[in-house]
Design an enzyme around this catalytic site. Structure first.
Site, short mmCIF file in Angstrom:
data_model
loop_
_atom_site.label_atom_id
_atom_site.label_comp_id
_atom_site.label_asym_id
_atom_site.label_seq_id
_atom_site.Cartn_x
_atom_site.Cartn_y
_atom_site.Cartn_z
N GLU A 289 0.82 -1.22 0.00
CA GLU A 289 0.00 0.00 0.00
C GLU A 289 0.85 1.26 0.00
OE1 GLU A 289 -3.44 -1.79 2.95
OE2 GLU A 289 -1.84 -0.55 3.74
N PRO A 290 1.58 1.52 -1.06
CA PRO A 290 2.45 2.69 -1.06
C PRO A 290 1.68 3.99 -1.24
CG PRO A 290 2.47 1.63 -3.20
CD PRO A 290 1.63 0.75 -2.31
N TYR A 333 7.03 16.80 12.47
CA TYR A 333 8.00 15.69 12.51
C TYR A 333 9.44 16.16 12.32
CZ TYR A 333 3.64 13.59 10.67
OH TYR A 333 2.34 13.23 10.42
N CYS A 360 1.29 32.41 12.66
CA CYS A 360 1.71 33.03 13.91
C CYS A 360 2.20 31.99 14.90
CB CYS A 360 0.55 33.81 14.50
SG CYS A 360 0.08 35.15 13.42
N GLU A 361 3.32 31.42 14.60
CA GLU A 361 3.97 30.39 15.44
C GLU A 361 5.46 30.48 15.13
OE1 GLU A 361 2.91 27.16 16.91
OE2 GLU A 361 0.75 27.29 16.53
N1 LLP Z 1 -1.05 1.65 4.77
C1 LLP Z 1 -1.37 2.03 6.00
C2 LLP Z 1 -2.20 1.15 6.83
C3 LLP Z 1 -0.94 3.25 6.50
O1 LLP Z 1 -1.27 3.61 7.73
C4 LLP Z 1 -0.15 4.09 5.68
C5 LLP Z 1 0.30 5.38 6.17
C6 LLP Z 1 0.16 3.67 4.39
C7 LLP Z 1 -0.29 2.43 3.96
C8 LLP Z 1 0.97 4.49 3.43
O2 LLP Z 1 2.27 4.71 3.90
P1 LLP Z 1 3.35 5.46 2.97
O3 LLP Z 1 3.69 4.52 1.83
O4 LLP Z 1 2.75 6.72 2.49
O5 LLP Z 1 4.50 5.69 3.87
N2 LLP Z 1 1.56 11.98 8.02
C9 LLP Z 1 2.81 11.25 8.08
C10 LLP Z 1 2.69 9.88 7.52
C11 LLP Z 1 1.60 9.06 8.15
C12 LLP Z 1 1.48 7.72 7.52
C13 LLP Z 1 0.17 7.13 7.86
N3 LLP Z 1 -0.03 5.84 7.31
C14 LLP Z 1 3.89 12.03 7.36
O6 LLP Z 1 3.60 13.13 6.89
O7 LLP Z 1 5.03 11.59 7.29
#
Ligand code: LLP
Length: 448
Positions: A289-290, A333, A360-361
């Site tokens: 699930e990318p 992060y 404003c931070e």
């Molecule tokens: N599958 C599931 C169950 C997930 O929770 C996520 C991401 C993905 C797939 C996709 O992951 P990716 O390939 O995009 O790394 N807001 C944070 C990232 C949170 C990720 C949440 N879940 C950031 O900005 O780094």
């Protein structure tokens, strides 16, 4: 700044993306502006398609949470990937865009009854069930329809991925999934196997996001197959599908060393085969699930520089017309980004500055200490690799309207998201009749 995808410096010395001049895009669409490089987005989809679907009969499900609009849904569908959604809102967007429901995977650790009903009625292909509460509710609601719905059960493998604390999810102390180690996952499987409303197709896990070490995935595959062998011994059930989530890391700034999609596929497939063989199990269909690794590098944000504040001997602040409202990741992060002056892209760097947002931070800083050509008000600054989790996590702090988004390809720029207006900001507000005329009212005094 590294030039990603179709980025180039054009004849005017300006930064181009998808054959479009970013200075011209800024003039035409205004700033801040999200720019999506369609060719790069599609290229990443195609790499996933080739390495997983074509070569290994696996499934690739794009994680909508990273970036989703109707146009993005269309690209994902055209490139032959499925779609991972986590809310009624994401489902609604996918349905409106005509995304095939059979390839939707519905995640989420607290789906409401209304969301589940919505998804059941829409005919969503798979539910990724996170907990027993959801399992019971889904079974009950599916029987009411009546239907039998395909599910994967999300488990927590107890794998610690090396990434930021807030975006790791595989460890036991996590709000997601049923823990393998303490028997909760096995109990969940046994319960699902007794149900008529659901058909247990397999298992799901996701260890975190922005991961550089493929060993974490190798280890996860091993844990999941060891567990599958145990489940088989106890129940006679084997997972047909094994969804190992997303999380492949990308390059944001110097020092980041991401693995390729090809390496990622090879490691996962090999680990799956090796461990299935070890336990004499048939090799499950792999699902990944990318999100970030498809849309992240394809996105850039175009800003206009406003105030420039120099504190001699301390720091030069260069302020842009957006900030944490369109990209909260540095504040959340401590994420690092690269940028360039699109309007001076051919000029060498002459100074070290820090790029501040307009919220404003004090924490609203996009980039600390970056080398740029002489920065002046009116310059166009482009931050790269903002495609993932920027728009989807954007907000209206300080009542800043959210940016527009354009899809660029081969010299053409199409608006795929309109800029919010001030009237959008107050569209949902309600002013009670009694507050329309100014007057003083008596209030009940609260006794503490
Ligand atoms: N599958 C599931 C169950 C997930 O929770 C996520 C991401 C993905 C797939 C996709 O992951 P990716 O390939 O995009 O790394 N807001 C944070 C990232 C949170 C990720 C949440 N879940 C950031 O900005 O780094």
């Amino acid at each position: 700044m590294i030039l990603h995808g179709t980025m180039s410096v054009n004849g005017k010395g300006y930064l181009g993306i998808g054959g479009c001049d970013t200075v011209e895009l800024a003039r035409k669409f205004g700033t801040p502006l999200y720019v999506i490089d369609e060719a790069l987005f599609r290229q990443k989809c195609r790499e996933y398609y080739r390495e997983f679907i074509e070569k290994n009969k696996a499934e690739v499900v794009y994680a909508a949470k990273a970036l989703l609009t109707a146009a993005i849904c269309r690209l994902v569908e055209e490139e032959g990937l499925g779609l991972d959604i986590v809310s009624g809102g994401e489902l609604y967007t996918a349905l409106q865009a005509g995304f095939p429901v059979s390839r939707l995977y519905f995640h989420g650790n607290n789906k409401s009854a209304a969301e589940i009903k919505f998804a059941l009625e829409a005919g969503v292909g798979y539910f990724v069930v996170d907990n027993l509460y959801e399992l019971e509710m889904l079974n009950h609601l599916a029987k009411e329809i009546p239907t039998q719905v395909n599910i994967l059960l999300r488990v927590t493998p107890g794998v610690e991925a090396h990434t930021h604390e807030y975006i790791k999810t595989g460890q036991i102390d996590s709000k997601f999934g049923l823990v393998i180690e303490n028997g909760q996952a096995l109990a969940g499987i046994k319960r699902a196997l007794e149900m008529n409303g659901v058909k247990l197709n397999g298992l799901h896990c996701h260890i975190g996001s922005q991961i550089f070490e493929l060993e974490s995935y190798e280890h996860t595959a091993e844990v999941l197959l060891n567990f599958s062998a145990q489940v088989y011994r106890e129940t006679g059930w084997v997972p047909a599908d094994l969804n190992l989530g997303g999380g492949l890391g990308i390059y944001y700034a110097a020092g980041d060393r991401p693995c390729s999609i090809q390496e990622y596929a090879e490691v996962l497939i090999t680990a799956l085969q090796k461990n299935a063989l070890k336990h004499h199990l048939s090799v499950p269909r792999l699902i990944v699930e990318p999100g970030r690794s498809i849309c992240g590098p394809a996105g850039s944000t175009v800003y206009t520089v406003g105030a420039v504040k120099n504190i001699p001997g301390v720091r030069k602040y260069v302020t842009v017309d957006g900030g944490m409202s369109d990209n909260p990741r540095p504040a959340l992060y401590q994420s690092r980004y690269e940028a360039c002056l699109a309007s001076k892209a051919a000029q060498p760097p002459v100074e070290t500055v820090s790029v501040a947002g307009k919220c404003c931070e004090s924490g609203d800083m996009l980039i600390w200490d970056i080398e740029l050509p002489l920065v002046e008000p009116g310059d166009i600054l482009v931050v790269s690799c903002t495609g993932a989790y920027n728009y989807t996590m954007s907000m209206n702090y300080n009542r800043l309207p959210r940016p527009a988004m354009v899809l660029v390809n081969d010299g053409q720029a199409d608006l795929i998201l309109q800029r919010e207006t001030y009237s959008d900001l107050i569209r949902n507000e309600v002013l009670p009749e009694r507050l329309k005329k100014s007057r003083r009212v008596n209030i009940a005094v609260c006794k503490v």
